[in-house]
Design a protein around this motif. Structure first.
Motif, short mmCIF file in Angstrom:
data_model
loop_
_atom_site.label_atom_id
_atom_site.label_comp_id
_atom_site.label_asym_id
_atom_site.label_seq_id
_atom_site.Cartn_x
_atom_site.Cartn_y
_atom_site.Cartn_z
N GLY A 1 -25.94 21.28 -12.88
CA GLY A 1 -24.97 20.62 -13.82
C GLY A 1 -23.76 19.94 -12.99
N SER A 2 -23.85 20.22 -11.37
CA SER A 2 -22.69 19.45 -10.79
C SER A 2 -23.28 18.12 -10.61
CB SER A 2 -22.82 20.11 -9.27
OG SER A 2 -22.36 19.34 -8.26
N ILE A 3 -22.34 17.15 -10.80
CA ILE A 3 -22.65 15.70 -10.57
C ILE A 3 -22.62 15.32 -9.22
CG2 ILE A 3 -21.75 13.40 -10.96
CD1 ILE A 3 -20.76 14.48 -13.55
N GLY A 4 -21.45 15.93 -8.41
CA GLY A 4 -21.66 15.74 -6.93
C GLY A 4 -22.55 16.16 -6.04
N ASP A 5 -23.27 17.41 -6.35
CA ASP A 5 -24.40 17.79 -6.05
C ASP A 5 -25.78 17.41 -6.12
OD1 ASP A 5 -25.03 19.84 -3.75
OD2 ASP A 5 -26.34 20.82 -5.50
N ASN A 6 -25.71 16.31 -7.27
CA ASN A 6 -27.12 16.01 -7.85
C ASN A 6 -27.66 15.01 -6.74
OD1 ASN A 6 -29.09 15.28 -9.06
ND2 ASN A 6 -28.08 14.39 -11.01
N GLN A 7 -28.90 15.15 -6.11
CA GLN A 7 -29.16 14.21 -4.91
C GLN A 7 -30.83 13.82 -5.36
OE1 GLN A 7 -27.29 13.26 -2.32
NE2 GLN A 7 -25.87 14.55 -3.19
N ILE A 8 -31.14 14.45 -6.39
CA ILE A 8 -32.75 14.18 -6.44
C ILE A 8 -32.86 13.74 -8.18
CG2 ILE A 8 -33.46 15.87 -5.04
CD1 ILE A 8 -34.23 17.57 -7.14
N GLY A 9 -31.99 13.60 -9.04
CA GLY A 9 -32.08 13.22 -10.33
C GLY A 9 -32.93 13.98 -11.26
N GLY A 10 -33.27 13.50 -12.32
CA GLY A 10 -34.06 14.06 -13.15
C GLY A 10 -33.45 15.32 -14.00
N TRP A 11 -34.17 16.01 -15.03
CA TRP A 11 -33.43 17.10 -15.62
C TRP A 11 -32.32 16.56 -16.51
CZ3 TRP A 11 -33.97 22.91 -13.89
CH2 TRP A 11 -35.41 23.08 -13.77
N TYR A 12 -32.48 15.52 -16.85
CA TYR A 12 -31.25 14.72 -17.53
C TYR A 12 -30.53 15.55 -18.72
CZ TYR A 12 -32.66 10.42 -15.11
OH TYR A 12 -33.07 9.66 -14.12
N SER A 13 -31.22 16.19 -19.79
CA SER A 13 -30.75 16.66 -20.67
C SER A 13 -30.01 18.19 -20.23
CB SER A 13 -31.72 17.08 -21.73
OG SER A 13 -32.28 16.03 -22.15
N TYR A 14 -30.74 18.99 -19.45
CA TYR A 14 -30.22 20.06 -18.97
C TYR A 14 -28.95 19.89 -18.22
CZ TYR A 14 -30.04 25.07 -17.05
OH TYR A 14 -29.79 26.08 -16.73
N ARG A 15 -29.12 19.06 -16.92
CA ARG A 15 -28.14 18.64 -16.30
C ARG A 15 -26.61 18.22 -17.26
NH1 ARG A 15 -29.03 17.99 -10.66
NH2 ARG A 15 -31.13 17.57 -10.36
N THR A 16 -26.99 17.39 -18.06
CA THR A 16 -25.75 16.81 -18.77
C THR A 16 -25.01 17.77 -19.61
OG1 THR A 16 -26.75 14.50 -18.90
CG2 THR A 16 -25.25 15.06 -20.72
N ALA A 17 -25.86 18.67 -20.17
CA ALA A 17 -25.45 19.92 -20.91
C ALA A 17 -24.32 20.96 -20.12
CB ALA A 17 -26.40 20.56 -21.68
N LYS A 18 -25.05 21.27 -18.86
CA LYS A 18 -24.31 21.80 -17.96
C LYS A 18 -23.06 21.34 -17.58
CE LYS A 18 -26.89 25.99 -18.34
NZ LYS A 18 -26.22 27.06 -18.93
N ALA A 19 -23.16 19.98 -17.23
CA ALA A 19 -21.91 19.38 -16.78
C ALA A 19 -20.82 19.39 -17.83
CB ALA A 19 -22.28 17.89 -16.40
N ALA A 20 -21.30 18.97 -19.01
CA ALA A 20 -20.31 19.06 -20.39
C ALA A 20 -19.78 20.56 -20.41
CB ALA A 20 -21.16 18.78 -21.29
#
Length: 221
Positions: free
Chosen positions: A124-143
């Motif tokens: 869910g860290s935007i700054g640590d995202n180096q590979i992309g993908g997992w859009y829905s899960y990443r976005t929910a955890k960032a929220a």
């Protein structure tokens, strides 16, 4: 004796947290979908469950979450993004824990230290995202991280010793992760639970609103 409330106590990490807390001598109250009918995507369910409890609690841990919802798997490409998957992830992994915090406020003491911790994820860290993908899960955890961070600022005004944080438990050996853990170092749920409890013990009030891993290290937003 620490008064502990664990939301999502029937899951792999949640049940390990309950067991580890009891082993420490804490008085543990648990809520879950399977045992109590708690649905974190339904505010009425959350309110009914939490208003039935007697506080205050020194520690509230929200260990709910889902990686796959209604058959939607983590996306490998933006071409696979589906509205239902995105909304489902937001409701379960962001809205749910935030509504728990909303209705848990009356259970948090105003005159002493208390910790509210929701399980997030490093992805869910935007700054640590180096590979992309997992859009829905990443976005929910960032929220979720944003919701808890914002609430921590507000709650500190009325609960001066409160600590509201998001925690990354690592990749834990549970059914939640078994299909996705091949390339990641994993830890047993019992070990993850002990690590998380140790982090909550060591947190200080000036760390409220933060995002920390299982070793207590801050994670970039």
């Amino acid at each position: 004796m620490t008064q502990t409330l664990i939301i999502g106590a029937s899951g792999g990490i949640g049940s390990a947290l309950a067991e580890a807390s009891r082993a420490r001598g804490d008085k543990v109250t648990t809520l879950s979908r399977s045992a109590d009918g708690l649905d974190v995507t339904d505010e009425h369910s959350i309110k009914a469950a939490l208003t039935s409890l007697d506080g205050p609690f020194d520690l509230i841990l929200v260990a709910t979450g889902a990686l796959e919802i209604d058959g939607h798997k983590p996306e490998k490409t933006i071409k696979s993004l589906a509205p239902d998957a995105l909304l489902g992830q937001f409701k379960t992994n962001a809205m749910g824990p935030a509504l728990v915090l909303k209705h848990a406020l009356p259970l948090m003491p105003k005159d002493k230290r208390c910790v509210f911790a929701a399980l997030s994820a490093r992805v869910g860290s935007i700054g640590d995202n180096q590979i992309g993908g997992w859009y829905s899960y990443r976005t929910a955890k960032a929220a979720l991280n944003q919701l808890i961070h914002g609430a921590a600022v507000e709650i500190r005004r009325s609960h001066k010793q409160s600590i509201c944080v998001c925690l990354h438990p690592g990749t834990v050996e549970t059914p939640f992760t078994e299909k996705y853990a091949e390339r990641h170092k994993t830890v047993p749920a019992a070990t993850a639970a002990e690590n998380l409890l140790q982090v909550t013990e060591n947190l200080t009030s000036d760390q409220t609103g933060g995002f920390f891993d299982y070793a207590g290290k801050e994670i970039v937003w």
